[in-house]
Design a protein around this motif. Structure first.
Motif, PDB file in Angstrom:
ATOM      1  N   MET A   1       0.840  -1.195   0.000  1.00 14.45           N
ATOM      2  CA  MET A   1       0.000   0.000   0.000  1.00 14.45           C
ATOM      3  C   MET A   1       0.878   1.249   0.000  1.00 14.45           C
ATOM      4  N   ASP A   2       0.400   2.284  -0.683  1.00 15.74           N
ATOM      5  CA  ASP A   2       1.113   3.552  -0.740  1.00 15.74           C
ATOM      6  C   ASP A   2       0.220   4.681  -0.222  1.00 15.74           C
ATOM      7  N   ILE A   3       0.848   5.710   0.305  1.00 17.23           N
ATOM      8  CA  ILE A   3       0.134   6.899   0.777  1.00 17.23           C
ATOM      9  C   ILE A   3       0.396   8.049  -0.180  1.00 17.23           C
ATOM     10  N   PHE A   4      -0.649   8.801  -0.486  1.00 14.82           N
ATOM     11  CA  PHE A   4      -0.512  10.010  -1.293  1.00 14.82           C
ATOM     12  C   PHE A   4      -1.439  11.067  -0.710  1.00 14.82           C
ATOM     13  N   THR A   5      -0.861  12.183  -0.264  1.00 14.01           N
ATOM     14  CA  THR A   5      -1.696  13.208   0.355  1.00 14.01           C
ATOM     15  C   THR A   5      -1.044  14.572   0.224  1.00 14.01           C
ATOM     16  N   ALA A   6      -1.816  15.600   0.529  1.00 17.16           N
ATOM     17  CA  ALA A   6      -1.329  16.980   0.498  1.00 17.16           C
ATOM     18  C   ALA A   6      -1.056  17.456   1.915  1.00 17.16           C
ATOM     19  N   VAL A   7      -0.008  18.260   2.063  1.00 18.10           N
ATOM     20  CA  VAL A   7       0.336  18.811   3.377  1.00 18.10           C
ATOM     21  C   VAL A   7       0.713  20.282   3.214  1.00 18.10           C
ATOM     22  N   SER A   8       0.598  21.007   4.309  1.00 15.77           N
ATOM     23  CA  SER A   8       1.080  22.390   4.342  1.00 15.77           C
ATOM     24  C   SER A   8       2.596  22.395   4.531  1.00 15.77           C
ATOM     25  N   LEU A   9       3.190  23.566   4.500  1.00 19.11           N
ATOM     26  CA  LEU A   9       4.639  23.678   4.693  1.00 19.11           C
ATOM     27  C   LEU A   9       5.064  23.128   6.047  1.00 19.11           C
ATOM     28  N   ASN A  10       4.185  23.234   7.053  1.00 20.07           N
ATOM     29  CA  ASN A  10       4.502  22.719   8.390  1.00 20.07           C
ATOM     30  C   ASN A  10       3.798  21.385   8.675  1.00 20.07           C
ATOM     31  N   ASN A  11       3.533  20.625   7.590  1.00 22.99           N
ATOM     32  CA  ASN A  11       3.085  19.238   7.695  1.00 22.99           C
ATOM     33  C   ASN A  11       1.689  19.068   8.284  1.00 22.99           C
ATOM     34  N   LYS A  12       0.820  20.049   8.094  1.00 19.91           N
ATOM     35  CA  LYS A  12      -0.570  19.926   8.522  1.00 19.91           C
ATOM     36  C   LYS A  12      -1.430  19.535   7.320  1.00 19.91           C
ATOM     37  N   ILE A  13      -2.473  18.753   7.568  1.00 14.83           N
ATOM     38  CA  ILE A  13      -3.314  18.298   6.465  1.00 14.83           C
ATOM     39  C   ILE A  13      -4.704  18.897   6.494  1.00 14.83           C
ATOM     40  N   MET A  14      -5.005  19.685   7.512  1.00 16.36           N
ATOM     41  CA  MET A  14      -6.352  20.228   7.610  1.00 16.36           C
ATOM     42  C   MET A  14      -6.344  21.546   8.357  1.00 16.36           C
ATOM     43  N   SER A  15      -7.053  22.529   7.821  1.00 18.65           N
ATOM     44  CA  SER A  15      -7.235  23.805   8.502  1.00 18.65           C
ATOM     45  C   SER A  15      -8.574  23.795   9.213  1.00 18.65           C
ATOM     46  N   LYS A  16      -8.593  24.170  10.472  1.00 11.44           N
ATOM     47  CA  LYS A  16      -9.827  24.077  11.254  1.00 11.44           C
ATOM     48  C   LYS A  16     -10.932  24.998  10.740  1.00 11.44           C
ATOM     49  N   ASN A  17     -10.545  26.181  10.279  1.00  8.39           N
ATOM     50  CA  ASN A  17     -11.569  27.124   9.834  1.00  8.39           C
ATOM     51  C   ASN A  17     -11.721  27.165   8.317  1.00  8.39           C
ATOM     52  N   ASN A  18     -10.944  26.352   7.595  1.00  5.67           N
ATOM     53  CA  ASN A  18     -10.991  26.302   6.132  1.00  5.67           C
ATOM     54  C   ASN A  18     -10.763  27.667   5.483  1.00  5.67           C
ATOM     55  N   GLU A  19     -10.031  28.533   6.171  1.00  2.00           N
ATOM     56  CA  GLU A  19      -9.742  29.848   5.616  1.00  2.00           C
ATOM     57  C   GLU A  19      -8.953  29.729   4.307  1.00  2.00           C
ATOM     58  N   SER A  24      -8.952  24.970  -2.900  1.00  3.45           N
ATOM     59  CA  SER A  24      -9.168  26.321  -3.440  1.00  3.45           C
ATOM     60  C   SER A  24      -7.939  26.887  -4.149  1.00  3.45           C
ATOM     61  N   ILE A  25      -6.747  26.362  -3.833  1.00  4.89           N
ATOM     62  CA  ILE A  25      -5.536  26.889  -4.473  1.00  4.89           C
ATOM     63  C   ILE A  25      -4.865  25.864  -5.391  1.00  4.89           C
ATOM     64  N   SER A  26      -5.528  24.748  -5.630  1.00  8.46           N
ATOM     65  CA  SER A  26      -4.997  23.769  -6.578  1.00  8.46           C
ATOM     66  C   SER A  26      -5.079  24.335  -8.004  1.00  8.46           C
ATOM     67  N   THR A  27      -4.165  23.922  -8.846  1.00 12.02           N
ATOM     68  CA  THR A  27      -4.145  24.369 -10.240  1.00 12.02           C
ATOM     69  C   THR A  27      -4.422  23.183 -11.167  1.00 12.02           C
ATOM     70  N   ASN A  28      -4.699  23.472 -12.425  1.00 19.69           N
ATOM     71  CA  ASN A  28      -4.966  22.402 -13.387  1.00 19.69           C
ATOM     72  C   ASN A  28      -3.775  21.462 -13.527  1.00 19.69           C
ATOM     73  N   LYS A  29      -2.560  22.022 -13.526  1.00 22.17           N
ATOM     74  CA  LYS A  29      -1.361  21.177 -13.647  1.00 22.17           C
ATOM     75  C   LYS A  29      -1.222  20.246 -12.451  1.00 22.17           C
ATOM     76  N   LEU A  30      -1.569  20.756 -11.275  1.00 23.13           N
ATOM     77  CA  LEU A  30      -1.490  19.925 -10.079  1.00 23.13           C
ATOM     78  C   LEU A  30      -2.524  18.802 -10.125  1.00 23.13           C
ATOM     79  N   LEU A  31      -3.731  19.113 -10.558  1.00 27.42           N
ATOM     80  CA  LEU A  31      -4.779  18.097 -10.651  1.00 27.42           C
ATOM     81  C   LEU A  31      -4.430  17.043 -11.696  1.00 27.42           C
ATOM     82  N   GLU A  32      -3.803  17.469 -12.780  1.00 29.25           N
ATOM     83  CA  GLU A  32      -3.363  16.511 -13.803  1.00 29.25           C
ATOM     84  C   GLU A  32      -2.282  15.584 -13.236  1.00 29.25           C
ATOM     85  N   PHE A  33      -1.392  16.146 -12.434  1.00 28.69           N
ATOM     86  CA  PHE A  33      -0.344  15.346 -11.797  1.00 28.69           C
ATOM     87  C   PHE A  33      -0.959  14.310 -10.860  1.00 28.69           C
TER      88      PHE A  33
END
Length: 202
Positions: A1-19, A24-33
């Motif tokens: 099994m492999d893991i694939f996920t997105a993280v912030s610069l300080n290794n967080k995966i979720m913002s509590k307030n979704n600010e 919201s900041i993903s790009t087409n090139k990133l989604l294609e990747f």
């Protein structure tokens, strides 16, 4: 099994307030990747909270993969995309039998599976997938498989954001140390950093 996920610069995966959320900041090139990576896997696994928050389809571009949701509370909304877009590819794995919920799941054309232990869960996942497995979240699910020594590689896309330290870390629940070997790294669309690590099982 492999893991694939997105993280912030300080290794967080979720913002509590979704600010600032990753979507919201993903790009087409990133989604294609992301789609190129997903296309290599027979099965995509997430936890129920990920489905509730993001309402993803969890299908690769080829639309030939299975999707597994590990559902602790058995309270998913039947209007979610996983139940309305090729629901026969959806497997809901629960910890105890709930016949009412099972009827709702199967009425949609999805599959309802009970796994009483971690080993039973892992066994049934391998039976469903019959091939390469990708785990995309959330933190408890990711770390459950790390702690069971089921993970072969960890791939991260680091977003150019910093979340508060009280936000959830990707490795919040890991209970021992692991050595990783960097296999690949690249920059996507001049702002996202991709890393792939091999997990050294010792």
């Amino acid at each position: 099994m492999d893991i694939f996920t997105a993280v912030s610069l300080n290794n967080k995966i979720m913002s509590k307030n979704n600010e600032i959320d990753f979507k919201s900041i993903s790009t087409n090139k990133l989604l294609e990747f992301r789609e190129k990576i997903r296309n290599n896997y027979n099965t995509i696994i997430v936890g129920a909270n990920t489905v509730k928050q993001d309402n993803p389809k969890l299908l690769n571009k080829k639309r030939n993969n299975m999707r597994i949701v590990i559902d602790k509370y058995q309270d998913l909304d039947m209007n979610l995309k996983i139940f309305n877009d090729e629901p026969e590819r959806t497997y809901i794995i629960v910890l105890n039998d709930n016949q009412k919920y099972k009827k709702e799941i199967e009425k949609r054309g999805a599959h309802y599976i009970v796994a009483n232990t971690n080993q039973d869960l892992i066994k049934k996942i391998h039976e469903i997938s019959n091939g390469k497995i990708l785990i995309e979240g959330g933190a408890k699910i990711i770390n459950q498989f790390i702690n069971e020594n089921e993970i072969d590689s960890i791939s991260l896309i680091q977003f150019p954001v910093i979340y508060p330290n009280d936000c959830l870390s990707m490795f919040e629940y890991v209970d021992k140390s692991y050595k990783l070997q960097l296999e690949k790294n690249s920059i996507i669309d001049e702002q996202f950093v991709y890393f792939k690590y091999k997990v050294d099982h010792v």
